[in-house]
Design an enzyme around this catalytic site. Structure first.
Site, PDB file in Angstrom:
ATOM      1  N   HIS A 361       0.794  -1.231   0.000  1.00 33.36           N
ATOM      2  CA  HIS A 361       0.000   0.000   0.000  1.00 33.36           C
ATOM      3  C   HIS A 361       0.819   1.269   0.000  1.00 33.36           C
ATOM      4  O   HIS A 361       0.252   2.364  -0.034  1.00 33.36           O
ATOM      5  CB  HIS A 361      -0.928   0.037   1.220  1.00 33.36           C
ATOM      6  CG  HIS A 361      -2.143  -0.806   1.069  1.00 33.36           C
ATOM      7  ND1 HIS A 361      -3.316  -0.333   0.518  1.00 33.36           N
ATOM      8  CD2 HIS A 361      -2.374  -2.094   1.381  1.00 33.36           C
ATOM      9  CE1 HIS A 361      -4.216  -1.306   0.511  1.00 33.36           C
ATOM     10  NE2 HIS A 361      -3.668  -2.384   1.030  1.00 33.36           N
ATOM     11  N   LYS A 552      -9.371  13.790   3.847  1.00 38.72           N
ATOM     12  CA  LYS A 552      -8.474  12.632   3.901  1.00 38.72           C
ATOM     13  C   LYS A 552      -7.653  12.773   5.176  1.00 38.72           C
ATOM     14  O   LYS A 552      -7.700  13.818   5.816  1.00 38.72           O
ATOM     15  CB  LYS A 552      -7.546  12.587   2.685  1.00 38.72           C
ATOM     16  CG  LYS A 552      -6.871  13.933   2.398  1.00 38.72           C
ATOM     17  CD  LYS A 552      -6.014  13.918   1.144  1.00 38.72           C
ATOM     18  CE  LYS A 552      -6.785  13.920  -0.144  1.00 38.72           C
ATOM     19  NZ  LYS A 552      -6.706  12.672  -0.888  1.00 38.72           N
ATOM     20  N   ARG A 553      -6.920  11.743   5.576  1.00 39.25           N
ATOM     21  CA  ARG A 553      -6.069  11.881   6.745  1.00 39.25           C
ATOM     22  C   ARG A 553      -5.119  13.073   6.573  1.00 39.25           C
ATOM     23  O   ARG A 553      -4.732  13.428   5.450  1.00 39.25           O
ATOM     24  CB  ARG A 553      -5.258  10.591   6.966  1.00 39.25           C
ATOM     25  CG  ARG A 553      -6.065   9.484   7.593  1.00 39.25           C
ATOM     26  CD  ARG A 553      -6.596   9.867   8.950  1.00 39.25           C
ATOM     27  NE  ARG A 553      -5.557   9.908   9.939  1.00 39.25           N
ATOM     28  CZ  ARG A 553      -5.391   9.020  10.914  1.00 39.25           C
ATOM     29  NH1 ARG A 553      -6.238   8.001  11.044  1.00 39.25           N
ATOM     30  NH2 ARG A 553      -4.406   9.149  11.777  1.00 39.25           N
ATOM     31  N   LYS A 558       0.224  14.416   1.817  1.00 37.83           N
ATOM     32  CA  LYS A 558      -1.052  14.745   1.176  1.00 37.83           C
ATOM     33  C   LYS A 558      -1.204  16.255   0.958  1.00 37.83           C
ATOM     34  O   LYS A 558      -2.087  16.700   0.240  1.00 37.83           O
ATOM     35  CB  LYS A 558      -2.215  14.209   2.009  1.00 37.83           C
ATOM     36  CG  LYS A 558      -2.315  12.674   2.010  1.00 37.83           C
ATOM     37  CD  LYS A 558      -3.373  12.190   2.984  1.00 37.83           C
ATOM     38  CE  LYS A 558      -3.518  10.675   3.061  1.00 37.83           C
ATOM     39  NZ  LYS A 558      -4.275  10.086   1.920  1.00 37.83           N
ATOM     40  N   THR A 660      -8.503   6.723  -2.883  1.00 32.77           N
ATOM     41  CA  THR A 660      -9.840   6.291  -3.273  1.00 32.77           C
ATOM     42  C   THR A 660     -10.833   7.435  -3.101  1.00 32.77           C
ATOM     43  O   THR A 660     -11.883   7.438  -3.752  1.00 32.77           O
ATOM     44  CB  THR A 660     -10.317   5.076  -2.435  1.00 32.77           C
ATOM     45  OG1 THR A 660     -10.110   5.362  -1.051  1.00 32.77           O
ATOM     46  CG2 THR A 660      -9.568   3.823  -2.831  1.00 32.77           C
ATOM     47  N   LYS A 664     -14.221   8.517  -5.356  1.00 34.29           N
ATOM     48  CA  LYS A 664     -15.551   8.811  -4.826  1.00 34.29           C
ATOM     49  C   LYS A 664     -16.054  10.157  -5.325  1.00 34.29           C
ATOM     50  O   LYS A 664     -17.212  10.300  -5.729  1.00 34.29           O
ATOM     51  CB  LYS A 664     -15.521   8.841  -3.289  1.00 34.29           C
ATOM     52  CG  LYS A 664     -15.158   7.541  -2.621  1.00 34.29           C
ATOM     53  CD  LYS A 664     -14.877   7.778  -1.120  1.00 34.29           C
ATOM     54  CE  LYS A 664     -14.118   6.624  -0.504  1.00 34.29           C
ATOM     55  NZ  LYS A 664     -13.552   6.961   0.820  1.00 34.29           N
TER      56      LYS A 664
END
Ligand SMILES: *Cc1c(COP(=O)(O)O)cnc(C)c1O
Length: 816
Positions: A361, A552-553, A558, A660, A664
């Protein structure tokens, strides 16, 4: 199609069951019952139906004799089950009706359910989507996870700072959907020593654990969409073995005996809250083994109950490891086969290496698991012996392939040499598995090119790709009923099971009436979100503004702080440049930071303080709002995603394995602004360049830029960037307390900006300007949004599961 529940539903019997549970299970009456009691009783009544279906599925001889996939994951971020299960059972309307007659509103009752947050983020959510798609397509499966007493912490803000509180997701009443399976409990050992003994002249070894606990399984029903097939998600809870210590009891040492209980309860007490980061804590390794050992034994029990031989295990069972967290299952199966079942090493290894497959991952070094040899030795002495032997035989292969190349041996060895020797779990997985997959095309390429190039040479074909997916049932049909109805009106109602059919919607992309309907649904979803924000945060939002969403986290890779710099640049321009023109915009965040991740928490704090000022600054007017929604979780995502116009997917290229959340939002008609990273690359391929905003350095450019990167070069050369960053130094957002937001500033300048935020800033701002311009063209934007929904059918998790089935697992569906 098989007859579904719909045809057999007996409303009166269901209502009787609800009333029975109100009284018998929750000790209340129809007159006095709270909404919560009604929700619980309804849940129990529904779970009666799914439990029967689950047992029937379990007993079906065709399924017992078919090959199944065992999905092992320390995390399953399933979200609320009730609404989704109603959709899968085809009973949404009937139950709505039945509950209405009882004076209850189904939508209100659904809000009573607490999310089972048994995961951190994408990895756990993926496991949940995969269980949904396995059941929907009727592939025999069991999901194996842990029954944490406390899921991911609940997040609130105190003066802008994240505050964590425990999440007792079961509540005092228990979770209505789960059912205990005490007859399937297992005993699991820890510590102790290895005993050598003689058996008919042969030397044998066995592990004598120093302590044991009980693994109690709880089954949650995974209901196949429009089918009566129900597969279990089996979650293990740790319990003390009673009588826990007879000796202590007999000595009258009651309290010492109780200690065993408390220790045992600890193993599944709480989910570790780190996303993409490993902290080598003893209890975490105990969780991993507890999970793996209980699951492997349950798999062998099922296999042997049908009368299959051990040699045939790979023909009937495949075990998918979701990341390296359940790696210890490999030596555990070896130990059972050799020590308990009396197989030779070679026979046991042949079985193992045809049974396990592993999903990688991440490439982030801090997320690649290693465990100290001494810890494994202490907790699992026999497993450590087995790991040495696996490594010994593996290194012989390496030497045969690259004779005399000591560097290769050191690099590939399962044991990392050094002062503290460490076991590399990913290496153990690649050696012990028949297939290894990355989670998006780009990521899988990088696994081959950068992470495991030698393994790719040594085992050609073993490294593969399965691009992640999301279940369209939860992430479109359930969370966006308006858009779902609009789609169904145009193309019929088969799309939730055949998402490629959405492509037919693209013929309406230029249709003025359809554009108007599509955007009316979007507007209604934005208003629903605005209402939530007004009620819960007392911030007024205009549903005509661009809803620009990053959920998101919270993690540096990110780059929520890149988004922050963009907000600061807009703010700076709004208050200094009277000619600056922008479409009204609402920037929405939701994110949890790991409790020990200091900078991540500082970024949350800064965003909250910036929001406070920007939202109330008369110079800004209603041009810009910033909203940081607390407690990001699946049920919150279900409100935000249908309302998104713009989807922020802005990780440093090469860092986000897939994502992901990107899928969405695109499915719900949001346009992505993103880097060439993870599945963004494939989303762009599907929707086309005109319907996505790609910016920033790509993977190769990131690598080149890093060679001599100095963030000050960008800071000094770009006045807008400098002005934006400098806002963090003063007291603009923390009146009277200058410098309180400088943690982010410092990490981006003196800290060296490890994720190249400054290098991508200008390109990001430019992409936003293009986007802002195009948003004002109402029809042009509607066309782009429609095409996003229409063209992302590839990202259904049904397709991901078929990829696994065809390329890795090689198993058949069993239609009931
Ligand atoms: C989908 C999802 C994620 C993953 O989001 P990414 O943007 O891919 O990181 C995390 N948390 C929740 C609650 C989700 O629904």
């Amino acid at each position: 199609m098989k007859p579904t529940q719909q045809n057999q539903f007996d409303k009166t019997a269901f209502q009787t069951s609800v009333k029975k549970h109100l009284g018998a299970t929750y000790a209340t009456t129809i007159e006095k019952a709270s909404s919560r009691a009604w929700y619980l009783a309804m849940g129990r009544a529904l779970a009666e139906i799914t439990t029967f279906d689950m047992l029937e599925t379990e007993q079906d001889t065709r399924i017992r004799n078919a090959k199944s996939v065992n999905y092992l994951s320390l995390e399953f971020l399933i979200g609320r089950l009730t609404g989704n299960n109603l959709i899968s059972m085809g009973l949404y309307e009937q139950i709505n009706d039945a509950m209405n007659e009882l004076g209850q509103s189904l939508t209100d009752l659904l809000e009573e359910e607490r999310d089972p947050s048994l995961g951190n983020g994408g990895l756990g959510r993926l496991a949940a989507c995969y269980m949904d798609s396995l059941a929907a397509q009727e592939y025999p499966t069991v999901g194996y996870g842990l029954h944490y007493e406390y899921g991911l912490f609940k997040q609130s803000f105190e003066k802008g700072h994240q505050k964590e509180t425990p999440d007792a997701w079961c509540g005092v009443e228990g979770y209505p959907w789960e059912v205990a399976r005490p007859e399937l409990a297992q005993q699991i050992g820890f510590y102790g020593h290895v005993e050598v003994y003689q058996d008919e002249g042969r030397e044998r070894r066995r592990w004598v654990p120093g302590m044991s606990v009980k693994a109690m399984p709880w089954d949650l029903p995974i209901v196949g969409y429009q089918s009566e097939t129900v597969y279990p998600l089996r979650l293990w809870e740790c319990r003390a073995i009673a009588p826990f210590s007879l000796e202590s009891f007999n000595n009258g040492n009651y309290f010492e005996a109780q200690h065993a209980l408390i220790d045992a309860g600890n193993i599944t007490k709480v989910l570790y809250p780190n996303d993409n980061h490993e902290k080598g804590k003893t209890l975490r390794l105990m969780q991993q083994y507890f999970h793996s050992a209980a699951s492997v034994r349950d798999i062998l029990r099922r296999h042997e109950e049908v009368g299959h031989s051990l040699e045939s295990l790979p023909e009937y069972e495949t075990i998918q490891l979701n990341d390296t967290h359940p790696t210890i299952a490999i030596p555990e199966l070896m130990r059972i086969l050799i020590d308990e079942k009396d197989l030779e090493w070679a026979e046991a290894w042949a079985i193992c290496t045809k049974t396990f497959a592993y999903t990688n991952h991440t490439l982030l070094p801090e997320a690649l698991e290693t465990w100290s040899e001494s810890l494994i030795q202490r907790l699992f002495p026999r497993h450590m012996e087995i790991i040495y032997q696996i490594n010994h035989l593996f290194l012989q292969e390496v030497r045969a392939k690259w004779p005399g190349d000591v560097a290769k041996q050191q690099k590939l060895s399962i044991i990392q040499e050094g002062f503290h020797r460490m076991v590399r779990m990913a290496n153990l997985c690649v050696v012990g598995a028949y297939a290894v997959n990355g989670v998006a095309a780009l990521h899988s390429q990088l696994v081959k090119r950068d992470l495991f190039p030698e393994f790719n040479e040594l085992y050609p074909g073993r490294l593969q790709n399965v691009t992640n997916g999301i279940t369209p049932r939860r992430w479109l049909k359930f969370c966006n009923p308006g858009l779902s109805q609009l789609i169904t009106d145009k193309i019929g109602d088969e799309w939730p099971a055949k998402l490629d059919q959405l492509e037919a919607i693209s013929q309406y992309a230029n249709d003025a009436e359809f554009q108007q309907q599509f955007m009316a649904v979007k507007k209604a979803n934005k208003q629903r979100l605005a209402d939530w924000v007004k009620t819960n945060m007392d911030i007024e939002l205009d549903a005509n503004a661009i809803f620009d969403v990053q959920i998101k986290r919270l993690h540096e890779y990110k780059r929520q702080h890149l988004n922050m710099l963009h907000i600061l640049s807009l703010y700076h321009r709004l208050i200094t440049d009277p000619d600056f023109d922008m479409a009204p915009r609402v920037v929405i965040f939701a994110a949890k930071a790991a409790p020990g991740y200091h900078l991540a928490k500082q970024i949350i704090y800064a965003l909250n303080m910036i929001a406070e000022k920007v939202n109330n600054d008369p110079r800004v007017g209603n041009k810009l709002k910033v909203v940081f929604m607390p407690d990001y979780r699946v049920s919150l995502a279900e409100i935000i995603i249908p309302a998104a116009d713009v989807s922020e997917q802005i990780s440093t290229a090469g860092k986000e394995a897939s994502g992901t959340g990107n899928m969405k939002m695109a499915l719900n008609g949001a346009l992505t602004i993103g880097t060439m990273d993870g599945a963004n690359v494939e989303i762009r391929e599907e929707v086309g360049d005109d319907n996505i905003y790609i910016f920033g350095l790509d993977v190769d450019e990131v690598e080149q830029t890093r060679v001599a990167y100095n963030p000050y070069d960008y800071y000094n050369a770009d006045p807008l960037l400098k002005a934006s960053l400098d806002l963090l130094l003063g007291d603009e957002f923390t009146p009277g307390e200058p410098g309180k937001l400088r943690a982010t500033y410092d990490s981006l300048l003196d800290g060296g900006d490890p994720y190249l935020v400054l290098a991508d800033f200008a390109s990001y701002v430019q992409a936003h300007e293009d986007m802002d311009k195009q948003y004002r063209d109402v029809s042009g934007w509607a066309k782009k949004a429609i095409l996003n929904t229409a063209l992302v059918g590839k990202f259904s998790s049904d397709r991901s599961i078929r990829d696994y089935v065809n390329n890795i697992w090689k198993l058949e569906s069993v239609k009931r």
